[in-house]
Design a protein around this motif. Structure first.
Motif, PDB file in Angstrom:
ATOM      1  N   ALA A  73      47.475  55.693  46.388  1.00 29.68           N
ATOM      2  CA  ALA A  73      46.202  55.923  47.062  1.00 29.68           C
ATOM      3  C   ALA A  73      45.072  56.182  46.074  1.00 29.68           C
ATOM      4  CB  ALA A  73      46.323  57.099  48.032  1.00 29.68           C
ATOM      5  N   LEU A  74      45.408  56.743  44.925  1.00 32.39           N
ATOM      6  CA  LEU A  74      44.382  57.009  43.905  1.00 32.39           C
ATOM      7  C   LEU A  74      43.846  55.711  43.318  1.00 32.39           C
ATOM      8  CD1 LEU A  74      42.858  59.087  42.114  1.00 32.39           C
ATOM      9  CD2 LEU A  74      44.773  58.892  40.511  1.00 32.39           C
ATOM     10  N   THR A  75      44.736  54.786  43.047  1.00 31.56           N
ATOM     11  CA  THR A  75      44.321  53.514  42.459  1.00 31.56           C
ATOM     12  C   THR A  75      43.987  52.521  43.566  1.00 31.56           C
ATOM     13  OG1 THR A  75      46.605  52.735  42.360  1.00 31.56           O
ATOM     14  CG2 THR A  75      45.756  53.892  40.430  1.00 31.56           C
ATOM     15  N   THR A  76      43.255  51.491  43.210  1.00 30.48           N
ATOM     16  CA  THR A  76      42.810  50.560  44.238  1.00 30.48           C
ATOM     17  C   THR A  76      42.631  49.152  43.692  1.00 30.48           C
ATOM     18  OG1 THR A  76      41.048  50.050  45.775  1.00 30.48           O
ATOM     19  CG2 THR A  76      40.433  51.423  43.908  1.00 30.48           C
ATOM     20  N   TYR A  77      43.605  48.307  43.944  1.00 30.56           N
ATOM     21  CA  TYR A  77      43.510  46.919  43.519  1.00 30.56           C
ATOM     22  C   TYR A  77      42.515  46.151  44.396  1.00 30.56           C
ATOM     23  CZ  TYR A  77      44.857  42.380  41.766  1.00 30.56           C
ATOM     24  OH  TYR A  77      44.834  41.149  41.188  1.00 30.56           O
ATOM     25  N   SER A  78      42.474  46.467  45.680  1.00 27.42           N
ATOM     26  CA  SER A  78      41.572  45.739  46.577  1.00 27.42           C
ATOM     27  C   SER A  78      40.108  45.980  46.217  1.00 27.42           C
ATOM     28  CB  SER A  78      41.834  46.129  48.037  1.00 27.42           C
ATOM     29  OG  SER A  78      41.661  47.515  48.217  1.00 27.42           O
ATOM     30  N   THR A  79      39.751  47.221  45.887  1.00 30.48           N
ATOM     31  CA  THR A  79      38.373  47.508  45.498  1.00 30.48           C
ATOM     32  C   THR A  79      38.050  46.844  44.164  1.00 30.48           C
ATOM     33  OG1 THR A  79      38.432  49.572  46.716  1.00 30.48           O
ATOM     34  CG2 THR A  79      36.693  49.342  45.072  1.00 30.48           C
ATOM     35  N   PHE A  80      38.997  46.867  43.237  1.00 32.46           N
ATOM     36  CA  PHE A  80      38.826  46.166  41.953  1.00 32.46           C
ATOM     37  C   PHE A  80      38.531  44.688  42.199  1.00 32.46           C
ATOM     38  CE2 PHE A  80      41.480  43.377  39.230  1.00 32.46           C
ATOM     39  CZ  PHE A  80      40.657  43.326  38.125  1.00 32.46           C
ATOM     40  N   GLY A  81      39.317  44.053  43.056  1.00 34.31           N
ATOM     41  CA  GLY A  81      39.102  42.642  43.360  1.00 34.31           C
ATOM     42  C   GLY A  81      37.755  42.393  44.015  1.00 34.31           C
ATOM     43  N   TYR A  82      37.415  43.212  44.996  1.00 33.12           N
ATOM     44  CA  TYR A  82      36.137  43.068  45.692  1.00 33.12           C
ATOM     45  C   TYR A  82      34.961  43.251  44.733  1.00 33.12           C
ATOM     46  CZ  TYR A  82      32.012  44.522  48.200  1.00 33.12           C
ATOM     47  OH  TYR A  82      30.713  44.658  48.614  1.00 33.12           O
ATOM     48  N   GLU A  83      35.016  44.305  43.925  1.00 37.23           N
ATOM     49  CA  GLU A  83      33.890  44.580  43.027  1.00 37.23           C
ATOM     50  C   GLU A  83      33.743  43.509  41.955  1.00 37.23           C
ATOM     51  OE1 GLU A  83      33.663  49.416  43.536  1.00 37.23           O
ATOM     52  OE2 GLU A  83      34.869  48.592  41.901  1.00 37.23           O
ATOM     53  N   THR A  84      34.851  42.943  41.510  1.00 38.21           N
ATOM     54  CA  THR A  84      34.786  41.856  40.531  1.00 38.21           C
ATOM     55  C   THR A  84      34.128  40.627  41.153  1.00 38.21           C
ATOM     56  OG1 THR A  84      36.765  42.706  39.429  1.00 38.21           O
ATOM     57  CG2 THR A  84      36.143  40.436  38.942  1.00 38.21           C
ATOM     58  N   LEU A  85      34.529  40.289  42.365  1.00 37.88           N
ATOM     59  CA  LEU A  85      33.905  39.147  43.054  1.00 37.88           C
ATOM     60  C   LEU A  85      32.437  39.414  43.355  1.00 37.88           C
ATOM     61  CD1 LEU A  85      36.728  38.035  45.503  1.00 37.88           C
ATOM     62  CD2 LEU A  85      35.940  36.883  43.424  1.00 37.88           C
ATOM     63  N   ARG A  86      32.105  40.644  43.717  1.00 36.18           N
ATOM     64  CA  ARG A  86      30.703  41.006  43.987  1.00 36.18           C
ATOM     65  C   ARG A  86      29.845  40.789  42.738  1.00 36.18           C
ATOM     66  NH1 ARG A  86      28.243  45.325  42.702  1.00 36.18           N
ATOM     67  NH2 ARG A  86      30.112  46.595  42.507  1.00 36.18           N
ATOM     68  N   LEU A  87      30.378  41.161  41.576  1.00 35.12           N
ATOM     69  CA  LEU A  87      29.632  40.939  40.331  1.00 35.12           C
ATOM     70  C   LEU A  87      29.391  39.447  40.105  1.00 35.12           C
ATOM     71  CD1 LEU A  87      31.380  43.562  38.016  1.00 35.12           C
ATOM     72  CD2 LEU A  87      28.999  43.620  38.803  1.00 35.12           C
ATOM     73  N   PHE A  88      30.403  38.618  40.374  1.00 34.10           N
ATOM     74  CA  PHE A  88      30.224  37.170  40.247  1.00 34.10           C
ATOM     75  C   PHE A  88      29.136  36.674  41.199  1.00 34.10           C
ATOM     76  CE2 PHE A  88      34.255  36.510  37.952  1.00 34.10           C
ATOM     77  CZ  PHE A  88      33.834  35.535  37.062  1.00 34.10           C
ATOM     78  N   GLU A  89      29.181  37.136  42.438  1.00 38.87           N
ATOM     79  CA  GLU A  89      28.195  36.707  43.428  1.00 38.87           C
ATOM     80  C   GLU A  89      26.784  37.136  43.057  1.00 38.87           C
ATOM     81  OE1 GLU A  89      29.723  38.361  47.036  1.00 38.87           O
ATOM     82  OE2 GLU A  89      31.105  36.696  47.348  1.00 38.87           O
ATOM     83  N   GLU A  90      26.667  38.273  42.392  1.00 39.62           N
ATOM     84  CA  GLU A  90      25.355  38.775  41.966  1.00 39.62           C
ATOM     85  C   GLU A  90      24.937  38.184  40.618  1.00 39.62           C
ATOM     86  OE1 GLU A  90      25.764  43.022  42.105  1.00 39.62           O
ATOM     87  OE2 GLU A  90      25.828  43.060  44.287  1.00 39.62           O
ATOM     88  N   ARG A  91      25.657  37.193  40.178  1.00 39.70           N
ATOM     89  CA  ARG A  91      25.389  36.489  38.922  1.00 39.70           C
ATOM     90  C   ARG A  91      25.538  37.379  37.689  1.00 39.70           C
ATOM     91  NH1 ARG A  91      24.254  31.693  40.803  1.00 39.70           N
ATOM     92  NH2 ARG A  91      22.776  31.323  42.475  1.00 39.70           N
ATOM     93  N   ALA A  92      26.331  38.387  37.813  1.00 42.00           N
ATOM     94  CA  ALA A  92      26.656  39.248  36.669  1.00 42.00           C
ATOM     95  C   ALA A  92      28.044  38.831  36.178  1.00 42.00           C
ATOM     96  CB  ALA A  92      26.625  40.715  37.085  1.00 42.00           C
TER      97      ALA A  92
END
Length: 121
Positions: A73-92
């Protein structure tokens, strides 16, 4: 009488999930950047703890409570994946690639350090 494993997992998760949220928000609040420092921090910390636990002669109950429940519960692969894709979408894109590379490398390194630390005890 032993506690069912599912209850131990739930108890560990009941502590790990709010701690993840609070730690993530505390770390992220200190950085004025879209880079997910909070998620990186909890994932690396959880990897170190899990590495430490797996190197100890812990029984199945302790691993259900602390390994699967708390660290899961402390770690989060789903949030890691989402945030990585969000950075791509934001052109970062450079930050997205850095997030993926640093997260995987630091997570594996932290798990290894946790195992080595437990072995030194």
């Amino acid at each position: 009488m032993s506690v069912p494993a599912a209850l131990l997992v739930a108890a560990g998760a009941a502590v790990g999930a709010p701690l993840r949220y609070l730690a993530d928000r505390a770390v992220q609040a200190r950085h004025a950047t879209p880079f997910p420092w909070g998620t990186l921090a909890v994932n690396v910390t959880g990897s170190a703890i899990l590495g430490f636990l797996t190197a100890l002669p812990a029984g199945p109950g302790a691993m259900a409570l602390l390994g699967t429940g708390f660290c899961g519960a402390l770690t989060t692969y789903s949030t890691f994946g989402y945030e990585t894709l969000r950075l791509f979408e934001e052109r970062a894109r450079a930050q997205a690639v850095a997030n993926a590379a640093v997260s995987v490398t630091a997570g594996l390194g932290a798990a290894w350090l946790g195992m080595v630390s437990a072995g030194a005890l």
